[in-house]
Motif scaffolding. Sequence first.
Motif, PDB file in Angstrom:
ATOM      1  N   VAL A 223      17.892 -14.161   9.077  1.00 46.36           N
ATOM      2  CA  VAL A 223      17.015 -14.117  10.240  1.00 46.36           C
ATOM      3  C   VAL A 223      17.838 -14.546  11.451  1.00 46.36           C
ATOM      4  O   VAL A 223      18.345 -15.676  11.496  1.00 46.36           O
ATOM      5  CB  VAL A 223      15.792 -15.046  10.077  1.00 46.36           C
ATOM      6  N   LEU A 224      17.999 -13.645  12.411  1.00 47.97           N
ATOM      7  CA  LEU A 224      18.830 -13.924  13.581  1.00 47.97           C
ATOM      8  C   LEU A 224      18.067 -14.773  14.586  1.00 47.97           C
ATOM      9  O   LEU A 224      16.933 -14.452  14.954  1.00 47.97           O
ATOM     10  CB  LEU A 224      19.276 -12.612  14.227  1.00 47.97           C
ATOM     11  N   GLY A 225      18.692 -15.828  15.039  1.00 46.64           N
ATOM     12  CA  GLY A 225      18.040 -16.756  15.953  1.00 46.64           C
ATOM     13  C   GLY A 225      17.992 -16.257  17.385  1.00 46.64           C
ATOM     14  O   GLY A 225      18.657 -15.297  17.768  1.00 46.64           O
ATOM     15  N   SER A 226      17.184 -16.921  18.181  1.00 48.75           N
ATOM     16  CA  SER A 226      17.135 -16.713  19.637  1.00 48.75           C
ATOM     17  C   SER A 226      16.724 -18.044  20.248  1.00 48.75           C
ATOM     18  O   SER A 226      16.600 -19.048  19.546  1.00 48.75           O
ATOM     19  CB  SER A 226      16.154 -15.587  19.997  1.00 48.75           C
ATOM     20  N   VAL A 234       9.682 -22.698  18.155  1.00 50.24           N
ATOM     21  CA  VAL A 234       9.939 -21.269  17.927  1.00 50.24           C
ATOM     22  C   VAL A 234       9.014 -20.429  18.802  1.00 50.24           C
ATOM     23  O   VAL A 234       7.788 -20.562  18.712  1.00 50.24           O
ATOM     24  CB  VAL A 234       9.718 -20.914  16.437  1.00 50.24           C
ATOM     25  N   PRO A 235       9.557 -19.561  19.665  1.00 51.83           N
ATOM     26  CA  PRO A 235       8.723 -18.697  20.515  1.00 51.83           C
ATOM     27  C   PRO A 235       8.167 -17.518  19.714  1.00 51.83           C
ATOM     28  O   PRO A 235       8.642 -17.225  18.607  1.00 51.83           O
ATOM     29  CB  PRO A 235       9.700 -18.216  21.593  1.00 51.83           C
ATOM     30  N   ARG A 241      10.388 -12.359  14.000  1.00 51.24           N
ATOM     31  CA  ARG A 241      11.557 -12.122  13.144  1.00 51.24           C
ATOM     32  C   ARG A 241      11.394 -12.869  11.821  1.00 51.24           C
ATOM     33  O   ARG A 241      11.671 -12.324  10.754  1.00 51.24           O
ATOM     34  CB  ARG A 241      12.832 -12.594  13.849  1.00 51.24           C
ATOM     35  N   ILE A 242      10.957 -14.130  11.923  1.00 48.87           N
ATOM     36  CA  ILE A 242      10.795 -14.943  10.712  1.00 48.87           C
ATOM     37  C   ILE A 242       9.679 -14.367   9.839  1.00 48.87           C
ATOM     38  O   ILE A 242       9.823 -14.270   8.614  1.00 48.87           O
ATOM     39  CB  ILE A 242      10.494 -16.402  11.087  1.00 48.87           C
ATOM     40  N   GLU A 243       8.584 -13.963  10.465  1.00 47.80           N
ATOM     41  CA  GLU A 243       7.460 -13.421   9.700  1.00 47.80           C
ATOM     42  C   GLU A 243       7.825 -12.096   9.036  1.00 47.80           C
ATOM     43  O   GLU A 243       7.331 -11.789   7.936  1.00 47.80           O
ATOM     44  CB  GLU A 243       6.254 -13.258  10.619  1.00 47.80           C
ATOM     45  N   LYS A 244       8.695 -11.308   9.682  1.00 47.20           N
ATOM     46  CA  LYS A 244       9.158 -10.071   9.046  1.00 47.20           C
ATOM     47  C   LYS A 244       9.959 -10.390   7.792  1.00 47.20           C
ATOM     48  O   LYS A 244       9.810  -9.720   6.758  1.00 47.20           O
ATOM     49  CB  LYS A 244      10.021  -9.280  10.038  1.00 47.20           C
ATOM     50  N   ALA A 245      10.800 -11.415   7.874  1.00 46.82           N
ATOM     51  CA  ALA A 245      11.570 -11.838   6.700  1.00 46.82           C
ATOM     52  C   ALA A 245      10.644 -12.356   5.604  1.00 46.82           C
ATOM     53  O   ALA A 245      10.834 -12.060   4.412  1.00 46.82           O
ATOM     54  CB  ALA A 245      12.578 -12.912   7.100  1.00 46.82           C
ATOM     55  N   TYR A 283       9.476 -23.634  10.689  1.00 51.84           N
ATOM     56  CA  TYR A 283       8.457 -22.593  10.871  1.00 51.84           C
ATOM     57  C   TYR A 283       8.148 -21.927   9.532  1.00 51.84           C
ATOM     58  O   TYR A 283       6.977 -21.721   9.167  1.00 51.84           O
ATOM     59  CB  TYR A 283       8.969 -21.557  11.879  1.00 51.84           C
ATOM     60  N   ALA A 284       9.217 -21.589   8.770  1.00 52.00           N
ATOM     61  CA  ALA A 284       9.030 -20.927   7.469  1.00 52.00           C
ATOM     62  C   ALA A 284       8.380 -21.863   6.455  1.00 52.00           C
ATOM     63  O   ALA A 284       7.543 -21.429   5.644  1.00 52.00           O
ATOM     64  CB  ALA A 284      10.376 -20.435   6.938  1.00 52.00           C
ATOM     65  N   LEU A 285       8.723 -23.146   6.506  1.00 50.37           N
ATOM     66  CA  LEU A 285       8.107 -24.121   5.598  1.00 50.37           C
ATOM     67  C   LEU A 285       6.601 -24.204   5.848  1.00 50.37           C
ATOM     68  O   LEU A 285       5.803 -24.297   4.906  1.00 50.37           O
ATOM     69  CB  LEU A 285       8.751 -25.497   5.776  1.00 50.37           C
TER      70      LEU A 285
END
Length: 402
Positions: A223-226, A234-235, A241-245, A283-285
């Motif tokens: 997951v590429l950061g920004s 996290v914006p 991006r994270i939710e797509k992963a 965010y993913a946790l």
Amino acid sequence: MGNYFSIIIGVMYLIGVFLIPKWRRKKLKPNWKFYELLWFSLCFIFYVIYLEVQLQTYYFLIPSTFLFLFLFCYFKEKRRLVNGLLFNLFLVVGMTYLGSLLVRTVNPLLILLAGITSIVLILLLLIGLYGLVVFLYWNAIVVMKKEGHSLANLLTLLLAIGLTVFLVFSYFSSRILPSWASLLFGILPFSMFYFFVVFYNFLTISIIYQFNQPNYEQDFIIVLGSGLIDGKTVPPLLGKRIEKAIQFYKAQDRATLNPPKILMSGGKGDDEHIAESLAMKNYALEKGIPEKDILVETNSKNTLENMKFSKEIMEASFGGTNFKAIFTTNNFHLFRAGLFAKMAHLKADGIGAKTAFYFLPNAFLREFIAIIMMRKRRHLIICGLISLMMFLLALVDLFFVS
């Protein structure tokens, strides 16, 4: 016989239109619209081949050659800008061929398609650049209202102003400038046309690359950061991006019971309190991803470093280089991220998270500028040749014609 075949093709197509969505709903990756488009293309190709056989000619092999050339180059290496050029060459040759076939057969279906195409082209010619300018001004207002007034968000406004100045000056230049000076002014429209072709090829391959559908056999998802909000949050753009992963992670888990590791990639910026990847991990946790399935890369400052440093972590975690990986980013950034993966010698293609429509024109312009800068020497040479040609023509007009 011809009418019967046309009816058969039409019935087969309609059956496919109704059955494809039902068939794809049962799959883990539905994506029925892609298969609808593919089914229409196959039916149309069979119909065109039938018309050629009736004429006892085989000119369809000409566009077919360009199509196979594109497909060969694309599937050999998807992350190449030249693939956009090859696809557009196929489209030009294919449209020319269909025009020739229309003249030779006067086929009703081809007449209908030619009529629709002609209407679209006429509208583009009538509206053209003026319509584009109006759209860019409208889009710029929307982006500034929703995203702020940063330079990165003003690209559509700057382009709209530039095109407005160009149109006004073009209107008066032929009336106030001598012919040799008008030739010098021609450097601008010729250069603009060149960059339009480059942009169109880039946009074409960017859209085609969106159809990438990796198999559920991945070892890692990068997951590429920004940037973060207030240096720690996290914006929405990064969240997608994270939710797509996470979506791919869960789909592979359901399909194989062997989910991939999610590798959050992003270092700590000067204005950030924590590394982007750590905020992404949190965010993913919160979304229910187990901590054992999350890796972090905390040193990268740009996309190329995202790819390089993530590759090192994946090799160490996997215990070798024979792993399978994909990356997630926003759809407008997908193709350029693929170019960086290629530069990092990382064999990985991407899947793109959706972005709000209003943001896409500005985002693609930003991506295009970045693409231009990656090959700036080549573009400077071509623009230099255009300038030299127009300068020589202006000299000829000044000393030998005027």
